[in-house]
Design a protein around this motif. Sequence first.
Motif, PDB file in Angstrom:
ATOM      1  N   ARG A   1      41.719 -35.109  61.994  1.00 10.66           N
ATOM      2  CA  ARG A   1      41.789 -33.641  61.945  1.00 10.66           C
ATOM      3  C   ARG A   1      43.202 -33.154  62.268  1.00 10.66           C
ATOM      4  NH1 ARG A   1      37.334 -30.475  61.433  1.00 10.66           N
ATOM      5  NH2 ARG A   1      35.257 -31.304  61.927  1.00 10.66           N
ATOM      6  N   ALA A   2      43.858 -33.776  63.226  1.00  5.92           N
ATOM      7  CA  ALA A   2      45.205 -33.347  63.627  1.00  5.92           C
ATOM      8  C   ALA A   2      46.201 -33.561  62.496  1.00  5.92           C
ATOM      9  CB  ALA A   2      45.648 -34.096  64.881  1.00  5.92           C
ATOM     10  N   ILE A   3      46.122 -34.709  61.830  1.00  5.55           N
ATOM     11  CA  ILE A   3      47.067 -35.026  60.743  1.00  5.55           C
ATOM     12  C   ILE A   3      46.810 -34.100  59.549  1.00  5.55           C
ATOM     13  CG2 ILE A   3      47.717 -36.806  59.058  1.00  5.55           C
ATOM     14  CD1 ILE A   3      48.769 -37.309  61.909  1.00  5.55           C
ATOM     15  N   ARG A   4      45.547 -33.840  59.260  1.00  8.59           N
ATOM     16  CA  ARG A   4      45.225 -32.946  58.132  1.00  8.59           C
ATOM     17  C   ARG A   4      45.701 -31.524  58.426  1.00  8.59           C
ATOM     18  NH1 ARG A   4      39.394 -33.030  56.490  1.00  8.59           N
ATOM     19  NH2 ARG A   4      40.162 -32.336  54.455  1.00  8.59           N
ATOM     20  N   GLN A   5      45.719 -31.160  59.710  1.00 10.96           N
ATOM     21  CA  GLN A   5      46.222 -29.821  60.046  1.00 10.96           C
ATOM     22  C   GLN A   5      47.747 -29.778  59.932  1.00 10.96           C
ATOM     23  OE1 GLN A   5      44.280 -27.434  63.285  1.00 10.96           O
ATOM     24  NE2 GLN A   5      46.311 -27.607  64.201  1.00 10.96           N
ATOM     25  N   SER A   6      48.437 -30.859  60.323  1.00 13.29           N
ATOM     26  CA  SER A   6      49.909 -30.902  60.279  1.00 13.29           C
ATOM     27  C   SER A   6      50.440 -31.020  58.851  1.00 13.29           C
ATOM     28  CB  SER A   6      50.451 -32.119  61.033  1.00 13.29           C
ATOM     29  OG  SER A   6      50.245 -32.000  62.381  1.00 13.29           O
ATOM     30  N   ILE A   7      49.705 -31.775  58.021  1.00 18.99           N
ATOM     31  CA  ILE A   7      50.168 -32.064  56.651  1.00 18.99           C
ATOM     32  C   ILE A   7      49.050 -31.659  55.695  1.00 18.99           C
ATOM     33  CG2 ILE A   7      51.060 -33.842  55.090  1.00 18.99           C
ATOM     34  CD1 ILE A   7      51.724 -35.543  57.528  1.00 18.99           C
ATOM     35  N   PRO A   8      49.071 -30.417  55.234  1.00 17.33           N
ATOM     36  CA  PRO A   8      47.925 -29.918  54.458  1.00 17.33           C
ATOM     37  C   PRO A   8      47.589 -30.749  53.212  1.00 17.33           C
ATOM     38  CG  PRO A   8      49.321 -28.108  55.160  1.00 17.33           C
ATOM     39  CD  PRO A   8      50.058 -29.372  55.518  1.00 17.33           C
ATOM     40  N   ASP A   9      48.598 -31.387  52.584  1.00 22.06           N
ATOM     41  CA  ASP A   9      48.297 -32.126  51.358  1.00 22.06           C
ATOM     42  C   ASP A   9      48.093 -33.626  51.569  1.00 22.06           C
ATOM     43  OD1 ASP A   9      50.899 -32.371  52.104  1.00 22.06           O
ATOM     44  OD2 ASP A   9      51.738 -32.296  50.074  1.00 22.06           O
ATOM     45  N   VAL A  10      47.959 -34.043  52.828  1.00 24.40           N
ATOM     46  CA  VAL A  10      47.693 -35.461  53.101  1.00 24.40           C
ATOM     47  C   VAL A  10      46.284 -35.811  52.640  1.00 24.40           C
ATOM     48  CG1 VAL A  10      46.655 -35.217  55.408  1.00 24.40           C
ATOM     49  CG2 VAL A  10      48.044 -37.246  54.891  1.00 24.40           C
ATOM     50  N   HIS A  11      46.066 -37.093  52.325  1.00 17.95           N
ATOM     51  CA  HIS A  11      44.705 -37.561  52.063  1.00 17.95           C
ATOM     52  C   HIS A  11      44.337 -38.551  53.151  1.00 17.95           C
ATOM     53  CE1 HIS A  11      41.184 -38.340  49.439  1.00 17.95           C
ATOM     54  NE2 HIS A  11      41.210 -39.512  50.069  1.00 17.95           N
ATOM     55  N   VAL A  12      43.261 -38.245  53.900  1.00 17.00           N
ATOM     56  CA  VAL A  12      42.826 -39.123  54.989  1.00 17.00           C
ATOM     57  C   VAL A  12      41.508 -39.792  54.608  1.00 17.00           C
ATOM     58  CG1 VAL A  12      42.140 -39.275  57.420  1.00 17.00           C
ATOM     59  CG2 VAL A  12      44.020 -37.754  56.748  1.00 17.00           C
ATOM     60  N   ILE A  13      41.552 -41.123  54.644  1.00 15.77           N
ATOM     61  CA  ILE A  13      40.380 -41.922  54.275  1.00 15.77           C
ATOM     62  C   ILE A  13      39.741 -42.472  55.549  1.00 15.77           C
ATOM     63  CG2 ILE A  13      39.562 -43.924  52.945  1.00 15.77           C
ATOM     64  CD1 ILE A  13      42.442 -43.850  51.617  1.00 15.77           C
ATOM     65  N   GLY A  14      38.469 -42.248  55.705  1.00 18.62           N
ATOM     66  CA  GLY A  14      37.762 -42.849  56.830  1.00 18.62           C
ATOM     67  C   GLY A  14      37.158 -44.174  56.426  1.00 18.62           C
ATOM     68  N   ILE A  15      37.443 -45.231  57.217  1.00 26.40           N
ATOM     69  CA  ILE A  15      36.804 -46.527  56.962  1.00 26.40           C
ATOM     70  C   ILE A  15      35.612 -46.615  57.901  1.00 26.40           C
ATOM     71  CG2 ILE A  15      37.117 -49.032  56.857  1.00 26.40           C
ATOM     72  CD1 ILE A  15      40.178 -48.477  56.729  1.00 26.40           C
TER      73      ILE A  15
END
Lengths: 285, 285
Positions: free
Chosen positions: A27-41
């Motif tokens: 959540r923190a990274i997605r808030q800092s970098i709006p266009d990031v893609h975060v994959i949950g394993i």
Amino acid sequence: MKDSHSEFRPARVAILGVGLLGGSVARAIRQSIPDVHVIGIVRSAEKGQRWVDQGVVDSVTESVADACVDVDVVVVATPVDKVAEKVIAVAQASKPQCLITDVGSTKRTIVNSVSQCPAAVAKFVAAHPIAGSEKTGAEHATANLFVGKVIVLTPSEQTPTNLLKRAEQFWRLTGGRIVTLSPEDHDTHLAAVSHVPHLASSAVAKLVCDQSADLVGSGWTDITRVAAGDPAMWLAICQENRPAIEEQLRRLAGSIDEVRQWMHTHDDESLLRWLTEAKTIRDSF
Amino acid sequence: MKDSHSEFRPARVAILGVGLLGGSVARAIRQSIPDVHVIGIVRSAEKGQRWVDQGVVDSVTESVADACVDVDVVVVATPVDKVAEKVIAVAQASKPQCLITDVGSTKRTIVNSVSQCPAAVAKFVAAHPIAGSEKTGAEHATANLFVGKVIVLTPSEQTPTNLLKRAEQFWRLTGGRIVTLSPEDHDTHLAAVSHVPHLASSAVAKLVCDQSADLVGSGWTDITRVAAGDPAMWLAICQENRPAIEEQLRRLAGSIDEVRQWMHTHDDESLLRWLTEAKTIRDSF
């Protein structure tokens, strides 16, 4: 002046283990970098879909290999006794310039285990964000869990300097404050301020009995709050940091025995001095 | 149906010692009984005037005799080591039907000391409201400090039944929930759930050092919160409850030594069971 163009902004991040900490990093990274893609394993993509639905991550997969093939950062957020093996697995599945980091509360055993694998050494910077809760699960994850909190990085002597710098930049994206320590110093200090305090909290909880349960006040409630933490997680922490925890348990038991002696011999002066020293320490926080 | 006419509604109340607890009793009673007059007995009437200005009490005096001559209730809210002598002094200065109560965290020594004075036995019901804070001073007093909290009453075998009933009615005016125990049982249980947990909190605070101070997290902060309490007040509590505190300190040190043995012998099964038992206890609150 800081050159923002030199800052590390990952385009794709994988989180291995979407719990309270992994979910909060996501959540923190997605808030800092709006266009990031975060994959949950995750262990079950079907169950893990709720983390996508709840906005914790962008997508989920059960496959470490699939997730890691094209990501810039992997955060291993498993219990501490699983971190080293996962770091090594991720190192083998990821591209050469991938940064691998973790969130484990112990560091010496993890860093030593990873050091057996050169491919992992070249990618891994061990981390411990001093943040958390007795709550578990990504349903409690928040983007601001790390804001203003200390993130301890514990590089080994083999850690490449530029990789350490990238890890610092990555963790700063969460709002945390970076402190760098050796894995050994980290574990010694954390035994004193976290692991043994946790065990003391559990020991205090166990002093209560049916007859006294009605008489607990807010002091007891504060002291024992962390005793509600996950026993399996805390067992794993104890297993990974035995010598330092044993040493601090010895100090704690010695301190309590000293107080008992003072009580027995009516040495009120020593007891008052000891209580005053403890208050001075506590007041400084 | 409760007959409200039989309830005890004091017209005049004196508070001996206007601190956090005494001030909160004053505020609570003034909220319950709008036309009550609450007199604060203070060391300096000049300094004590601020408690009138701040609405904690209606008036202040330095004289126990002046305050007590015509009051229905006196609440002795001094440190525990001063309670018995003040109760006896108040008993001698007050009218026959006056109720005297206290707020001390220990009860056996106080009740025993008061039992030496028949005039005081006829008026005194020992009380311990399980409420408080590491903060001190009437500036932190609130009318709702006792709402929903347990108020332990510890009558002796000499306490008149109708006096005990009046004490229950008085303390219910604060919003508290009455529990009655013998002074001995109170002290044994409080050593386990309050006094020794406090000492454990101080011992945990003292594990920190300059190098580890930066690494404390919310767990440490919770566990050590009460260690900021007034050392003189806690010394007095220890002095008044030595045998029970020694016994619980022995249990606590034994528990910590047991954990250290399990760590040393890698007896993870026992450690996990112990952590799980502590969690089960904590989760039940």
